[in-house]
Design a protein around this motif. Structure first.
Motif, PDB file in Angstrom:
ATOM      1  N   THR A  72      49.649-135.949  31.700  1.00 29.00           N
ATOM      2  CA  THR A  72      49.348-137.376  31.815  1.00 29.00           C
ATOM      3  C   THR A  72      48.331-137.635  32.925  1.00 29.00           C
ATOM      4  O   THR A  72      47.369-138.386  32.741  1.00 29.00           O
ATOM      5  CB  THR A  72      50.639-138.165  32.086  1.00 29.00           C
ATOM      6  N   ARG A  73      48.526-136.995  34.080  1.00 34.80           N
ATOM      7  CA  ARG A  73      47.575-137.162  35.181  1.00 34.80           C
ATOM      8  C   ARG A  73      46.203-136.620  34.809  1.00 34.80           C
ATOM      9  O   ARG A  73      45.173-137.195  35.168  1.00 34.80           O
ATOM     10  CB  ARG A  73      48.087-136.453  36.428  1.00 34.80           C
ATOM     11  N   ARG A  74      46.171-135.491  34.097  1.00 33.07           N
ATOM     12  CA  ARG A  74      44.899-134.893  33.664  1.00 33.07           C
ATOM     13  C   ARG A  74      44.162-135.840  32.731  1.00 33.07           C
ATOM     14  O   ARG A  74      42.950-136.024  32.852  1.00 33.07           O
ATOM     15  CB  ARG A  74      45.165-133.557  32.979  1.00 33.07           C
ATOM     16  N   ALA A  75      44.875-136.455  31.799  1.00 29.90           N
ATOM     17  CA  ALA A  75      44.249-137.399  30.870  1.00 29.90           C
ATOM     18  C   ALA A  75      43.701-138.613  31.623  1.00 29.90           C
ATOM     19  O   ALA A  75      42.603-139.101  31.330  1.00 29.90           O
ATOM     20  CB  ALA A  75      45.251-137.839  29.810  1.00 29.90           C
ATOM     21  N   THR A  76      44.427-139.076  32.614  1.00 27.29           N
ATOM     22  CA  THR A  76      43.970-140.206  33.423  1.00 27.29           C
ATOM     23  C   THR A  76      42.738-139.819  34.230  1.00 27.29           C
ATOM     24  O   THR A  76      41.793-140.606  34.359  1.00 27.29           O
ATOM     25  CB  THR A  76      45.095-140.684  34.356  1.00 27.29           C
ATOM     26  N   ALA A  77      42.713-138.608  34.759  1.00 29.40           N
ATOM     27  CA  ALA A  77      41.544-138.139  35.507  1.00 29.40           C
ATOM     28  C   ALA A  77      40.326-138.030  34.594  1.00 29.40           C
ATOM     29  O   ALA A  77      39.212-138.389  34.985  1.00 29.40           O
ATOM     30  CB  ALA A  77      41.830-136.792  36.157  1.00 29.40           C
ATOM     31  N   GLY A  78      40.519-137.564  33.370  1.00 23.51           N
ATOM     32  CA  GLY A  78      39.415-137.492  32.410  1.00 23.51           C
ATOM     33  C   GLY A  78      38.869-138.870  32.089  1.00 23.51           C
ATOM     34  O   GLY A  78      37.654-139.073  32.013  1.00 23.51           O
ATOM     35  N   ALA A  79      39.764-139.842  31.909  1.00 18.27           N
ATOM     36  CA  ALA A  79      39.328-141.215  31.643  1.00 18.27           C
ATOM     37  C   ALA A  79      38.578-141.786  32.839  1.00 18.27           C
ATOM     38  O   ALA A  79      37.583-142.503  32.689  1.00 18.27           O
ATOM     39  CB  ALA A  79      40.534-142.082  31.299  1.00 18.27           C
ATOM     40  N   CYS A  80      39.030-141.446  34.036  1.00 19.35           N
ATOM     41  CA  CYS A  80      38.350-141.925  35.243  1.00 19.35           C
ATOM     42  C   CYS A  80      36.958-141.301  35.361  1.00 19.35           C
ATOM     43  O   CYS A  80      36.006-141.974  35.753  1.00 19.35           O
ATOM     44  CB  CYS A  80      39.191-141.601  36.473  1.00 19.35           C
ATOM     45  N   LEU A  81      36.830-140.028  35.007  1.00 22.15           N
ATOM     46  CA  LEU A  81      35.505-139.402  34.996  1.00 22.15           C
ATOM     47  C   LEU A  81      34.580-140.102  34.016  1.00 22.15           C
ATOM     48  O   LEU A  81      33.392-140.304  34.304  1.00 22.15           O
ATOM     49  CB  LEU A  81      35.607-137.911  34.654  1.00 22.15           C
ATOM     50  N   MET A  82      35.097-140.471  32.864  1.00 15.46           N
ATOM     51  CA  MET A  82      34.287-141.194  31.879  1.00 15.46           C
ATOM     52  C   MET A  82      33.828-142.547  32.440  1.00 15.46           C
ATOM     53  O   MET A  82      32.680-142.951  32.253  1.00 15.46           O
ATOM     54  CB  MET A  82      35.072-141.408  30.584  1.00 15.46           C
ATOM     55  N   GLU A  83      34.714-143.222  33.144  1.00 13.19           N
ATOM     56  CA  GLU A  83      34.357-144.516  33.734  1.00 13.19           C
ATOM     57  C   GLU A  83      33.304-144.340  34.831  1.00 13.19           C
ATOM     58  O   GLU A  83      32.359-145.131  34.937  1.00 13.19           O
ATOM     59  CB  GLU A  83      35.612-145.184  34.290  1.00 13.19           C
ATOM     60  N   LEU A  84      33.450-143.293  35.638  1.00 14.66           N
ATOM     61  CA  LEU A  84      32.442-143.014  36.672  1.00 14.66           C
ATOM     62  C   LEU A  84      31.100-142.641  36.047  1.00 14.66           C
ATOM     63  O   LEU A  84      30.042-143.009  36.564  1.00 14.66           O
ATOM     64  CB  LEU A  84      32.928-141.899  37.593  1.00 14.66           C
ATOM     65  N   ALA A  85      31.137-141.928  34.931  1.00 14.31           N
ATOM     66  CA  ALA A  85      29.897-141.586  34.229  1.00 14.31           C
ATOM     67  C   ALA A  85      29.220-142.849  33.692  1.00 14.31           C
ATOM     68  O   ALA A  85      27.988-142.969  33.749  1.00 14.31           O
ATOM     69  CB  ALA A  85      30.187-140.609  33.092  1.00 14.31           C
ATOM     70  N   THR A 129      37.736-125.912  34.645  1.00 16.55           N
ATOM     71  CA  THR A 129      38.003-124.561  35.116  1.00 16.55           C
ATOM     72  C   THR A 129      39.504-124.346  35.013  1.00 16.55           C
ATOM     73  O   THR A 129      40.287-125.264  35.183  1.00 16.55           O
ATOM     74  CB  THR A 129      37.558-124.378  36.574  1.00 16.55           C
ATOM     75  N   GLY A 130      39.906-123.166  34.705  1.00 19.74           N
ATOM     76  CA  GLY A 130      41.320-122.863  34.574  1.00 19.74           C
ATOM     77  C   GLY A 130      41.522-121.720  33.606  1.00 19.74           C
ATOM     78  O   GLY A 130      40.570-121.121  33.118  1.00 19.74           O
ATOM     79  N   THR A 131      42.776-121.447  33.303  1.00 22.13           N
ATOM     80  CA  THR A 131      43.086-120.314  32.435  1.00 22.13           C
ATOM     81  C   THR A 131      42.812-120.604  30.971  1.00 22.13           C
ATOM     82  O   THR A 131      42.414-119.715  30.229  1.00 22.13           O
ATOM     83  CB  THR A 131      44.557-119.898  32.613  1.00 22.13           C
ATOM     84  N   THR A 132      43.032-121.841  30.513  1.00 19.72           N
ATOM     85  CA  THR A 132      42.762-122.222  29.121  1.00 19.72           C
ATOM     86  C   THR A 132      42.084-123.594  29.086  1.00 19.72           C
ATOM     87  O   THR A 132      42.714-124.589  28.770  1.00 19.72           O
ATOM     88  CB  THR A 132      44.065-122.261  28.298  1.00 19.72           C
ATOM     89  N   PRO A 133      40.795-123.657  29.402  1.00 21.96           N
ATOM     90  CA  PRO A 133      40.128-124.968  29.512  1.00 21.96           C
ATOM     91  C   PRO A 133      39.817-125.658  28.174  1.00 21.96           C
ATOM     92  O   PRO A 133      39.394-126.803  28.170  1.00 21.96           O
ATOM     93  CB  PRO A 133      38.848-124.643  30.262  1.00 21.96           C
ATOM     94  N   ALA A 134      40.025-124.980  27.059  1.00 20.19           N
ATOM     95  CA  ALA A 134      39.633-125.555  25.763  1.00 20.19           C
ATOM     96  C   ALA A 134      40.363-126.847  25.450  1.00 20.19           C
ATOM     97  O   ALA A 134      39.785-127.786  24.911  1.00 20.19           O
ATOM     98  CB  ALA A 134      39.870-124.537  24.653  1.00 20.19           C
ATOM     99  N   GLY A 135      41.621-126.983  25.766  1.00 19.57           N
ATOM    100  CA  GLY A 135      42.390-128.175  25.415  1.00 19.57           C
ATOM    101  C   GLY A 135      42.529-129.188  26.537  1.00 19.57           C
ATOM    102  O   GLY A 135      43.374-130.071  26.457  1.00 19.57           O
ATOM    103  N   CYS A 136      41.723-129.084  27.549  1.00 20.81           N
ATOM    104  CA  CYS A 136      41.901-129.931  28.728  1.00 20.81           C
ATOM    105  C   CYS A 136      41.498-131.384  28.522  1.00 20.81           C
ATOM    106  O   CYS A 136      41.975-132.262  29.217  1.00 20.81           O
ATOM    107  CB  CYS A 136      41.123-129.348  29.904  1.00 20.81           C
ATOM    108  N   TRP A 137      40.617-131.660  27.608  1.00 16.35           N
ATOM    109  CA  TRP A 137      40.117-133.024  27.408  1.00 16.35           C
ATOM    110  C   TRP A 137      40.734-133.697  26.192  1.00 16.35           C
ATOM    111  O   TRP A 137      40.159-134.614  25.635  1.00 16.35           O
ATOM    112  CB  TRP A 137      38.593-133.004  27.282  1.00 16.35           C
ATOM    113  N   ARG A 138      41.885-133.277  25.784  1.00 21.80           N
ATOM    114  CA  ARG A 138      42.535-133.922  24.614  1.00 21.80           C
ATOM    115  C   ARG A 138      43.301-135.117  25.035  1.00 21.80           C
ATOM    116  O   ARG A 138      43.801-135.279  26.045  1.00 21.80           O
ATOM    117  CB  ARG A 138      43.479-132.931  23.940  1.00 21.80           C
TER     118      ARG A 138
END
Length: 155
Positions: free
Chosen positions: A48-61, A146-155
């Motif tokens: 949940t925190r990761r998804a919120t951080a991704g949304a925040c990155l989109m807003e900053l972009a 970055t991480g061990t399995t970054p493929a699903g990080c932005w879902r």
């Protein structure tokens, strides 16, 4: 008339509480349920925190792109585009305030006139999220992690 010293009546009176065995069974059941539920809850909170951080990155972009339309460069901001763009110039959005201490938002390096990379670096509460450590987003909209399995990080 009833006899208060009748053997059956005194046996019923003695059975009022829990035995130690019954109490230990309940403690064991609660321990097993906790051992199953806590890791699941922790993983859910990290996701949940990761998804919120991704949304925040989109807003900053989006803010960075709006700034680009004014200054025609990613590395300038302010009145007359006279200020060099750094992480300090990023706006204090609600999402950044909500995730303070959990993620730190900024540029991975100072942006150039034509490119930038925003990043969300995890803090202590998110340190267990090794699958998706630092999230990144660049000017082309390319999402990374970055991480061990970054493929699903932005879902």
């Amino acid at each position: 008339m009833s006899n208060p010293f009748h053997p059956l009546r005194s046996a019923l009176r003695a059975q009022r509480g829990f035995t130690l065995v019954e109490l230990m069974i309940v403690v064991a059941i609660v321990g097993i349920l906790t051992a199953i539920a806590f890791p699941s809850y922790t993983a859910y909170m990290q996701k949940t925190r990761r998804a919120t951080a991704g949304a925040c990155l989109m807003e900053l972009a989006q803010w960075t792109e709006r700034n680009f339309t004014t200054c025609l460069a990613y590395n300038r901001t302010g009145a007359g585009c006279a200020t060099a763009m750094t992480s300090a110039q990023l706006p204090n959005l609600t999402c950044r305030t909500d995730l303070a201490g959990i993620y730190t938002f900024g540029y991975s390096a100072n942006p150039t006139a034509t490119a930038y990379i925003l990043q969300a670096v995890p803090g202590a509460p998110q340190a267990g999220d090794t699958a998706c450590a630092t999230l990144t987003l660049n000017q082309a909209g390319a999402k990374g992690a970055t991480g061990t399995t970054p493929a699903g990080c932005w879902r």
